[in-house]
Motif scaffolding. Sequence first.
Motif, PDB file in Angstrom:
ATOM      1  N   GLU A   1      42.168  37.427  25.179  1.00 31.22           N
ATOM      2  CA  GLU A   1      42.087  36.077  25.743  1.00 31.22           C
ATOM      3  C   GLU A   1      42.562  36.057  27.192  1.00 31.22           C
ATOM      4  O   GLU A   1      41.949  35.416  28.051  1.00 31.22           O
ATOM      5  N   ILE A   2      43.634  36.777  27.476  1.00 27.43           N
ATOM      6  CA  ILE A   2      44.157  36.825  28.845  1.00 27.43           C
ATOM      7  C   ILE A   2      43.170  37.528  29.763  1.00 27.43           C
ATOM      8  O   ILE A   2      42.914  37.078  30.891  1.00 27.43           O
ATOM      9  N   GLY A   3      42.579  38.618  29.302  1.00 24.87           N
ATOM     10  CA  GLY A   3      41.613  39.341  30.131  1.00 24.87           C
ATOM     11  C   GLY A   3      40.404  38.499  30.489  1.00 24.87           C
ATOM     12  O   GLY A   3      40.008  38.412  31.660  1.00 24.87           O
ATOM     13  N   TRP A   4      39.785  37.870  29.480  1.00 27.01           N
ATOM     14  CA  TRP A   4      38.633  37.016  29.749  1.00 27.01           C
ATOM     15  C   TRP A   4      39.029  35.836  30.634  1.00 27.01           C
ATOM     16  O   TRP A   4      38.250  35.415  31.513  1.00 27.01           O
ATOM     17  N   SER A   5      40.220  35.292  30.423  1.00 27.09           N
ATOM     18  CA  SER A   5      40.655  34.124  31.192  1.00 27.09           C
ATOM     19  C   SER A   5      40.884  34.465  32.656  1.00 27.09           C
ATOM     20  O   SER A   5      40.563  33.671  33.541  1.00 27.09           O
ATOM     21  N   LEU A   6      41.427  35.629  32.928  1.00 28.48           N
ATOM     22  CA  LEU A   6      41.633  36.017  34.322  1.00 28.48           C
ATOM     23  C   LEU A   6      40.294  36.258  35.020  1.00 28.48           C
ATOM     24  O   LEU A   6      40.142  35.963  36.211  1.00 28.48           O
ATOM     25  N   ALA A   7      39.317  36.786  34.281  1.00 26.13           N
ATOM     26  CA  ALA A   7      37.970  36.914  34.858  1.00 26.13           C
ATOM     27  C   ALA A   7      37.391  35.532  35.147  1.00 26.13           C
ATOM     28  O   ALA A   7      36.765  35.305  36.198  1.00 26.13           O
ATOM     29  N   SER A   8      37.614  34.590  34.236  1.00 28.10           N
ATOM     30  CA  SER A   8      37.135  33.225  34.444  1.00 28.10           C
ATOM     31  C   SER A   8      37.812  32.576  35.644  1.00 28.10           C
ATOM     32  O   SER A   8      37.222  31.708  36.309  1.00 28.10           O
ATOM     33  N   SER A   9      39.042  32.982  35.937  1.00 27.30           N
ATOM     34  CA  SER A   9      39.765  32.405  37.069  1.00 27.30           C
ATOM     35  C   SER A   9      39.007  32.598  38.376  1.00 27.30           C
ATOM     36  O   SER A   9      38.976  31.706  39.229  1.00 27.30           O
ATOM     37  N   ALA A  10      38.385  33.772  38.547  1.00 23.10           N
ATOM     38  CA  ALA A  10      37.599  34.019  39.759  1.00 23.10           C
ATOM     39  C   ALA A  10      36.358  33.140  39.782  1.00 23.10           C
ATOM     40  O   ALA A  10      35.973  32.602  40.830  1.00 23.10           O
ATOM     41  N   ILE A  11      35.737  32.968  38.617  1.00 23.85           N
ATOM     42  CA  ILE A  11      34.510  32.165  38.548  1.00 23.85           C
ATOM     43  C   ILE A  11      34.812  30.700  38.817  1.00 23.85           C
ATOM     44  O   ILE A  11      34.010  29.987  39.429  1.00 23.85           O
ATOM     45  N   TYR A  12      35.982  30.229  38.401  1.00 22.39           N
ATOM     46  CA  TYR A  12      36.405  28.869  38.720  1.00 22.39           C
ATOM     47  C   TYR A  12      36.941  28.776  40.155  1.00 22.39           C
ATOM     48  O   TYR A  12      36.748  27.771  40.838  1.00 22.39           O
ATOM     49  N   GLY A  13      37.627  29.822  40.602  1.00 22.76           N
ATOM     50  CA  GLY A  13      38.302  29.753  41.889  1.00 22.76           C
ATOM     51  C   GLY A  13      37.379  29.845  43.080  1.00 22.76           C
ATOM     52  O   GLY A  13      37.601  29.177  44.103  1.00 22.76           O
ATOM     53  N   ILE A  14      36.297  30.638  42.990  1.00 17.54           N
ATOM     54  CA  ILE A  14      35.417  30.820  44.145  1.00 17.54           C
ATOM     55  C   ILE A  14      34.729  29.519  44.554  1.00 17.54           C
ATOM     56  O   ILE A  14      34.812  29.115  45.723  1.00 17.54           O
ATOM     57  N   PRO A  15      34.038  28.789  43.656  1.00 13.08           N
ATOM     58  CA  PRO A  15      33.445  27.525  44.089  1.00 13.08           C
ATOM     59  C   PRO A  15      34.488  26.505  44.524  1.00 13.08           C
ATOM     60  O   PRO A  15      34.248  25.722  45.459  1.00 13.08           O
TER      61      PRO A  15
END
Length: 244
Positions: free
Chosen positions: A56-70
């Motif tokens: 869960e932490i691994g997928w969530s940190l990857a999602s952080s970039a997808i949320y953070g860039i836009p």
Amino acid sequence: MSSISAPGLWALCVSAVTMTAIVGLRYLGTSGLFAWITARVRPGLYKGMDRQIRGEIGWSLASSAIYGIPAGVVAWGWQAHGWTLIYSDPAARPLWWMPVSLFLYLFLHDTWFYWTHRWMHRPRVFRLMHAVHHASRPPTAWAAMSFHPLEAVTGAVVVPALVFLVPIHVGVLGLVLTIMTVMGIANHMGWEMFPRRLVHSRLGHWLITASHHHRHHEFYRCNYGLYFRFWDHLCGTDRGVSAP
């Protein structure tokens, strides 16, 4: 639109990286806090789930970039070019617009979430995009952003798109993001933090809490909303609450 200068491009990249770091640290801090609270309120609830939590932490940190860039692009565009409808002067619009805009953002976000979430439960789409999230059985406080990258994209575009369409004070926008973060985590932590009298009240009949969303993770084809039960009630997909 004119081309971006080298300094402007550098500032854009810095903004995107900074927002990615903020989203990632916000996730670790808030999910970590709720996990810590869970360990004290419901000792042993996450026992034996270390491997799932690491995923869960691994997928969530990857999602952080997808949320953070836009988010970083929008922040840069607002500050450098005034591209958005975000405003900082409270006098720029009537004060009554602040609570109205808060509700509009939550309702529009909830509407987008309900319909994309329901779409992601179609068998082929589920296997491609949404199975990662449902691999959390049961979900924990760390699962709120545990998404396949394609699913993360569907969630990451909502608020950045809304700031171009609906005026909002920067402080109210911060409140929207806070509610989004807290509700996303609280609804996944596996136990109900709100009192039963609220969950089973007339108000609770229209609000989503952990008891409502936990039933979605139990039965899959129901309870698709994020903040409100409006669309679930309207479309006949509400199956009440569980007892996590």
